[in-house]
Design a protein around this motif. Structure first.
Motif, PDB file in Angstrom:
ATOM      1  N   VAL A   1       0.794  -1.110   0.136  1.00  0.00           N
ATOM      2  CA  VAL A   1       0.204  -0.054  -0.115  1.00  0.00           C
ATOM      3  C   VAL A   1       1.000   1.181  -0.066  1.00  0.00           C
ATOM      4  O   VAL A   1       1.910   1.320   0.809  1.00  0.00           O
ATOM      5  N   ALA A   2       0.535   2.273  -0.636  1.00  0.00           N
ATOM      6  CA  ALA A   2       1.280   3.631  -0.941  1.00  0.00           C
ATOM      7  C   ALA A   2       0.097   4.669  -0.496  1.00  0.00           C
ATOM      8  O   ALA A   2      -0.864   4.851  -1.298  1.00  0.00           O
ATOM      9  N   ILE A   3       0.365   5.121   0.750  1.00  0.00           N
ATOM     10  CA  ILE A   3      -0.572   6.363   1.008  1.00  0.00           C
ATOM     11  C   ILE A   3       0.262   7.601   0.679  1.00  0.00           C
ATOM     12  O   ILE A   3       1.449   7.839   1.078  1.00  0.00           O
ATOM     13  N   ILE A   4      -0.257   8.265  -0.618  1.00  0.00           N
ATOM     14  CA  ILE A   4       0.527   9.542  -0.723  1.00  0.00           C
ATOM     15  C   ILE A   4      -0.317  11.064  -0.733  1.00  0.00           C
ATOM     16  O   ILE A   4      -1.405  11.054  -1.288  1.00  0.00           O
ATOM     17  N   ASP A   5       0.585  12.026  -0.081  1.00  0.00           N
ATOM     18  CA  ASP A   5      -0.361  13.343  -0.282  1.00  0.00           C
ATOM     19  C   ASP A   5      -0.136  14.074  -1.803  1.00  0.00           C
ATOM     20  O   ASP A   5       0.988  13.749  -2.277  1.00  0.00           O
ATOM     21  N   LEU A   6      -1.265  14.540  -2.202  1.00  0.00           N
ATOM     22  CA  LEU A   6      -1.056  15.066  -3.625  1.00  0.00           C
ATOM     23  C   LEU A   6      -0.225  16.273  -3.974  1.00  0.00           C
ATOM     24  O   LEU A   6       0.387  16.481  -4.700  1.00  0.00           O
ATOM     25  N   GLY A   7      -0.320  17.203  -2.748  1.00  0.00           N
ATOM     26  CA  GLY A   7       0.486  18.553  -2.943  1.00  0.00           C
ATOM     27  C   GLY A   7       1.923  18.322  -2.316  1.00  0.00           C
ATOM     28  O   GLY A   7       2.286  19.095  -1.376  1.00  0.00           O
ATOM     29  N   LEU A   8       2.645  17.671  -2.874  1.00  0.00           N
ATOM     30  CA  LEU A   8       4.048  17.439  -2.379  1.00  0.00           C
ATOM     31  C   LEU A   8       4.816  18.424  -2.981  1.00  0.00           C
ATOM     32  O   LEU A   8       4.640  18.958  -4.334  1.00  0.00           O
ATOM     33  N   PRO A   9       6.108  18.974  -2.360  1.00  0.00           N
ATOM     34  CA  PRO A   9       6.857  19.565  -3.137  1.00  0.00           C
ATOM     35  C   PRO A   9       7.828  18.979  -4.170  1.00  0.00           C
ATOM     36  O   PRO A   9       7.957  17.823  -4.068  1.00  0.00           O
ATOM     37  N   GLY A  10       8.360  19.759  -5.270  1.00  0.00           N
ATOM     38  CA  GLY A  10       9.087  19.100  -6.251  1.00  0.00           C
ATOM     39  C   GLY A  10       8.129  18.252  -7.177  1.00  0.00           C
ATOM     40  O   GLY A  10       7.071  18.549  -7.775  1.00  0.00           O
ATOM     41  N   LEU A  11       8.180  16.879  -7.110  1.00  0.00           N
ATOM     42  CA  LEU A  11       7.621  15.905  -7.756  1.00  0.00           C
ATOM     43  C   LEU A  11       6.135  15.505  -6.883  1.00  0.00           C
ATOM     44  O   LEU A  11       6.168  15.128  -5.710  1.00  0.00           O
ATOM     45  N   ASP A  12       4.929  16.211  -7.618  1.00  0.00           N
ATOM     46  CA  ASP A  12       3.751  15.993  -7.060  1.00  0.00           C
ATOM     47  C   ASP A  12       3.345  14.518  -6.900  1.00  0.00           C
ATOM     48  O   ASP A  12       3.807  13.807  -7.405  1.00  0.00           O
ATOM     49  N   GLY A  13       2.102  14.291  -6.233  1.00  0.00           N
ATOM     50  CA  GLY A  13       1.520  12.943  -5.764  1.00  0.00           C
ATOM     51  C   GLY A  13       1.061  12.446  -6.995  1.00  0.00           C
ATOM     52  O   GLY A  13       1.137  11.092  -7.035  1.00  0.00           O
ATOM     53  N   TYR A  14       0.787  13.206  -8.054  1.00  0.00           N
ATOM     54  CA  TYR A  14       0.207  12.644  -9.351  1.00  0.00           C
ATOM     55  C   TYR A  14       1.518  11.876  -9.849  1.00  0.00           C
ATOM     56  O   TYR A  14       1.451  10.792 -10.644  1.00  0.00           O
ATOM     57  N   GLY A  15       2.739  12.641 -10.134  1.00  0.00           N
ATOM     58  CA  GLY A  15       3.894  12.120 -10.582  1.00  0.00           C
ATOM     59  C   GLY A  15       4.327  10.959  -9.615  1.00  0.00           C
ATOM     60  O   GLY A  15       4.833   9.929 -10.361  1.00  0.00           O
ATOM     61  N   VAL A  16       4.225  10.916  -8.554  1.00  0.00           N
ATOM     62  CA  VAL A  16       4.773   9.800  -7.817  1.00  0.00           C
ATOM     63  C   VAL A  16       3.967   8.445  -8.113  1.00  0.00           C
ATOM     64  O   VAL A  16       4.563   7.178  -8.296  1.00  0.00           O
ATOM     65  N   ALA A  17       2.612   8.609  -8.072  1.00  0.00           N
ATOM     66  CA  ALA A  17       1.858   7.643  -8.649  1.00  0.00           C
ATOM     67  C   ALA A  17       2.074   7.032  -9.696  1.00  0.00           C
ATOM     68  O   ALA A  17       2.150   5.836 -10.238  1.00  0.00           O
ATOM     69  N   ALA A  18       2.346   7.832 -10.859  1.00  0.00           N
ATOM     70  CA  ALA A  18       2.951   7.322 -12.261  1.00  0.00           C
ATOM     71  C   ALA A  18       3.969   6.751 -12.357  1.00  0.00           C
ATOM     72  O   ALA A  18       4.214   5.618 -12.819  1.00  0.00           O
ATOM     73  N   HIS A  19       5.088   7.028 -11.441  1.00  0.00           N
ATOM     74  CA  HIS A  19       6.372   6.262 -11.155  1.00  0.00           C
ATOM     75  C   HIS A  19       6.455   5.013 -10.578  1.00  0.00           C
ATOM     76  O   HIS A  19       6.781   4.045 -10.889  1.00  0.00           O
ATOM     77  N   ILE A  20       5.310   4.976  -9.574  1.00  0.00           N
ATOM     78  CA  ILE A  20       5.258   3.493  -9.153  1.00  0.00           C
ATOM     79  C   ILE A  20       4.671   2.696  -9.817  1.00  0.00           C
ATOM     80  O   ILE A  20       4.909   1.356 -10.021  1.00  0.00           O
TER      81      ILE A  20
END
Length: 730
Positions: free
Chosen positions: A654-673
């Protein structure tokens, strides 16, 4: 006779009037030139003073906005330092921003890193002036102890409930005023200067660096003292010894003096010869020209007035009768032109007003949406941390009564703050028609009974006598929104009814309607305020301590949500201290028989590998602790890049991700994962403060499986994880 005939007779009969006119022109030009120089100087001085005043007012406005920052309430100097830095970036004339506390200790200056020891400011005139007057203060010219530059400081008080807590100021280099003067004095040979309260030169439009900080000569200082506080023209000797015409104007905000000067113009000898010759001609031919000048001058002057009136879009005055046909023709043409001009001007103004109103309305709508979304995001972050902390206290805290009571208070305040955020968002959505109801048959009586039981459990009704008179009454409604209506009405009744008062709740069917009535014996409503109780942000009478609170949006939501259900709401009161009654009528439907299906118990929760990607350290820590207490193995990251790295290293379930992250935002993190090996099986949970429908669609499009809005109870999060991974039946 036509105009040209008159002119021919004029030239033939009197050749001398031309010379008379020349003499008159000489006189008028001399006088007009002198008056023009003086008037122009004075107008220029006023314009420059207005420009300086505007520059100071602009800085004061920005500083007052900064002074209202919540960061100063919590002494969060690091956050306020960053806010001040951003303000300086958009105000390029500022050299620095500094903060001084009421004791004269300099907290910080943008010229040094936060925390650098700084000289004390208690003896500075501007600190004493702001503390004594509690008003903005612009200092005299000074030489900065830190900046080592000639500066002027603009200071505002940071007012809180007990007075001036800080002095917030910005330093403007004197060069900035010199640039401003140079911009105002681009054309001509004039020079402008600014002098402070002690007549020290603050800035000069030319050779600023040479003269900044200099004091006037004794003679010039006496002249300045004699004219300070007045606008007047006077002669003065410049730095180079030249005689100058000078005009003076005062800047109200700072009590500075603005001086604009130009060299004295010497008349040539030829002017005097022409004046003498013209005078002789005037004496010889004045009598002959007077008659013809009168016959032509009056109608021409009237036409001139008509031209000025036409330019000012004013009604045209009458023209004296003339024997010259052209005069009448010109007047008629002017009348037609004035009518056409008024028509076109009205059309143009109408178009401009409509376009401006439409643009302003669109901008206000956009600004409001952005404000509400950001307000939700900023409030939900700390709420998430508090909610997680309460959950941890409930698991590992002591059972002593103070600890239990503290947990109850924190939980209640979290619920209260969450309600405020939801009400603010709901007001916006209802106003713009974005609320979509999930309609189904609901027994309003049962809903009211459950809500009152919850209030009893929370001991919110312990100080009041609350009675229920309910009978099954079914409506087609959105259960969540109906509960919101009931909660607002009962909340208001409890809030505005003193302890020991009575509150009666009635639900019954009356014909084609279901009636919900909430009657209290509280403070009542004044007759003049009764028609406005459902207006947005309407507030009743308040005590000085504002102990009753409220934003003035609850009853607005009640009215709008009731109308969305096809119903109506009304308020009645006999007056102040006579209690109030709120009655809601909703369309009635036939009763619906339901049975609650009890699902067999789900399987036991399994320990999972969980990755938390959250930039708020407190929220991240509380969420991690709560999940570990539930048996999960938790890893964490504070930004998007670190989250991608942790996901590749730990291979989480499970990955719990805040969308408003500095730099690479949560949407980008989800795409990389998702692109990592095994990433397609990871349960991606978006945990954020943004909860509008478009936010949910965007997170789903980015590959998230679940979209949760802060604050989220850890138990709720664990339940979602179990349900999505097939451990517990929904």
């Amino acid at each position: 006779m036509k105009l040209r005939t008159h002119l021919a007779l004029l030239v033939a009969a009197t050749a001398l009037p031309v010379l008379i006119l020349a003499v008159a022109v000489v006189i008028l030009v001399q006088r007009d030139r002198q008056a023009s120089v003086e008037s122009g100087l004075q107008e220029t001085a006023r314009a420059v003073a207005v420009a300086v005043e505007r520059e100071l007012d602009s800085s004061i406005t920005v500083l007052r906005t900064l002074a209202a920052s919540p960061a100063l309430d919590g002494r969060d100097f690091a956050a306020f330092y960053e806010q001040a830095r951003r303000a300086r970036e958009v105000n390029p004339r500022w050299l620095t921003v500094y903060l001084v506390d009421a004791s004269g200790h300099q907290v910080f200056t943008l010229l040094r890193p936060l925390g650098t020891p700084l000289p004390e400011a208690a003896d500075f005139d501007y600190v004493r002036a702001v503390l004594e007057t509690r008003r903005p203060y612009v200092s005299d010219l000074a030489f900065g102890a830190v900046s080592r530059r000639h500066i002027v400081t603009i200071n505002v008080p940071v007012l809180r409930e007990r007075g001036v807590r800080y002095v917030l100021g910005a330093s403007l280099m004197s060069d900035a005023f010199a640039e401003l003067l140079a911009q105002q004095m681009r054309a001509g040979g004039s020079v402008a200067a600014i002098r402070d309260r002690h007549d020290v030169l603050v800035a000069r439009s030319r050779e600023h660096d040479r003269y900044v900080g200099t004091t006037p000569t004794p003679a010039f200082a006496r002249q300045l003292r004699s004219v300070r506080g007045h606008e007047r023209i006077f002669e003065v000797t410049g730095f180079d010894g030249a005689r100058l015409h000078a005009a003076l104007s005062r800047v109200p905000t700072s009590d500075y003096l603005v001086l604009v000067a130009t060299p004295v113009v010497q008349a040539s000898a030829g002017w005097w010869l022409l004046w003498i010759g013209g005078g002789a001609i005037v004496l010889a031919s004045f009598a002959g020209a007077a008659l013809l000048a009168r016959r032509i001058g009056r109608p021409i002057a009237a036409l001139s007035r008509n031209a000025a009136e036409l330019a000012g879009e004013e009604p045209l005055s009458a023209v004296p009768r003339s024997s010259v046909p052209e005069v009448a023709a010109v007047h008629e043409a002017m009348v037609r032109a004035a009518a056409a001009l008024r028509e076109r001007s009205a059309e143009r103004q109408g178009r401009q007003a409509a376009e401006a109103a439409r643009a302003e309305a669109e901008k206000l709508s956009r600004d409001k949406d952005e404000f509400l979304a950001m307000l939700s995001h900023e409030l939900r972050n700390p709420l998430g941390a508090i909610a997680s902390a309460v959950s941890i206290l409930n698991r590992v805290g002591h059972d002593e009564k103070p600890a239990v009571r503290a947990r109850e208070i924190v939980a209640r305040q979290v619920e209260h703050l969450t309600g405020i955020v939801d009400d603010l968002l709901d007001v916006s959505r209802v106003t713009m028609g974005k609320i979509v109801l999930s309609l189904r048959p609901v027994d309003l009586a049962e809903l009211v009974r459950r809500y009152v039981e919850r209030l009893d459990t929370e001991r919110r009704t312990s100080r009041h006598d609350v009675t229920l008179s309910i009978a099954a009454a079914w409506v087609n409604g959105d259960e969540t929104r109906l509960e919101q209506i009931v909660g607002n009405l009962l909340g208001n009744a409890l809030k505005y009814t003193p302890g020991g008062g009575r509150i009666a709740v009635r639900v019954d069917a009356e014909g084609e309607h279901v009636v919900l009535e909430v009657r209290d014996s509280g403070i009542g409503i004044a007759p003049d305020r009764l028609p406005h109780v459902f207006d947005l942000f309407f507030q009743g009478e308040r005590a000085l301590d504002r102990s009753q609170g409220g934003l003035g949006i609850g009853l607005t939501l009640v009215k709008r949500l009731t109308e969305l259900h096809g119903g109506s709401v009304a308020a009645t009161s006999a007056g102040v201290n006579q209690g109030s009654t709120f009655t809601i009528r909703l369309p009635r439907i036939a009763p619906v028989m339901t049975s609650r299906e009890r699902l067999p118990g789900g399987r036991r929760r399994q320990a999972r590998r969980v990755l938390i990607v959250e930039d708020n350290a407190d929220a991240r820590e509380m969420l991690r602790t709560a999940l570990e207490l539930l048996g999960h193995t938790v890893s964490e990251a504070g930004d998007g890049e670190a989250g991608v790295t942790q996901a590749a290293a730990t291979r989480p379930d499970v990955a719990i991700i805040d969308l408003g992250l500095p730099g690479l935002d949560g949407y980008g993190v989800a795409a990389h994962i998702r692109r990592q090996p095994g990433g397609e099986t990871v349960l991606l949970v978006a945990l954020t403060g943004y909860g509008l429908p478009e936010d949910r669609r965007r997170s789903a499009d980015a590959g998230f499986d679940v979209h949760l809005v802060k604050p989220v109870e850890p138990e709720q999060l664990a339940e979602v994880i179990g349900r999505e991974l097939g451990e517990v039946r929904p």
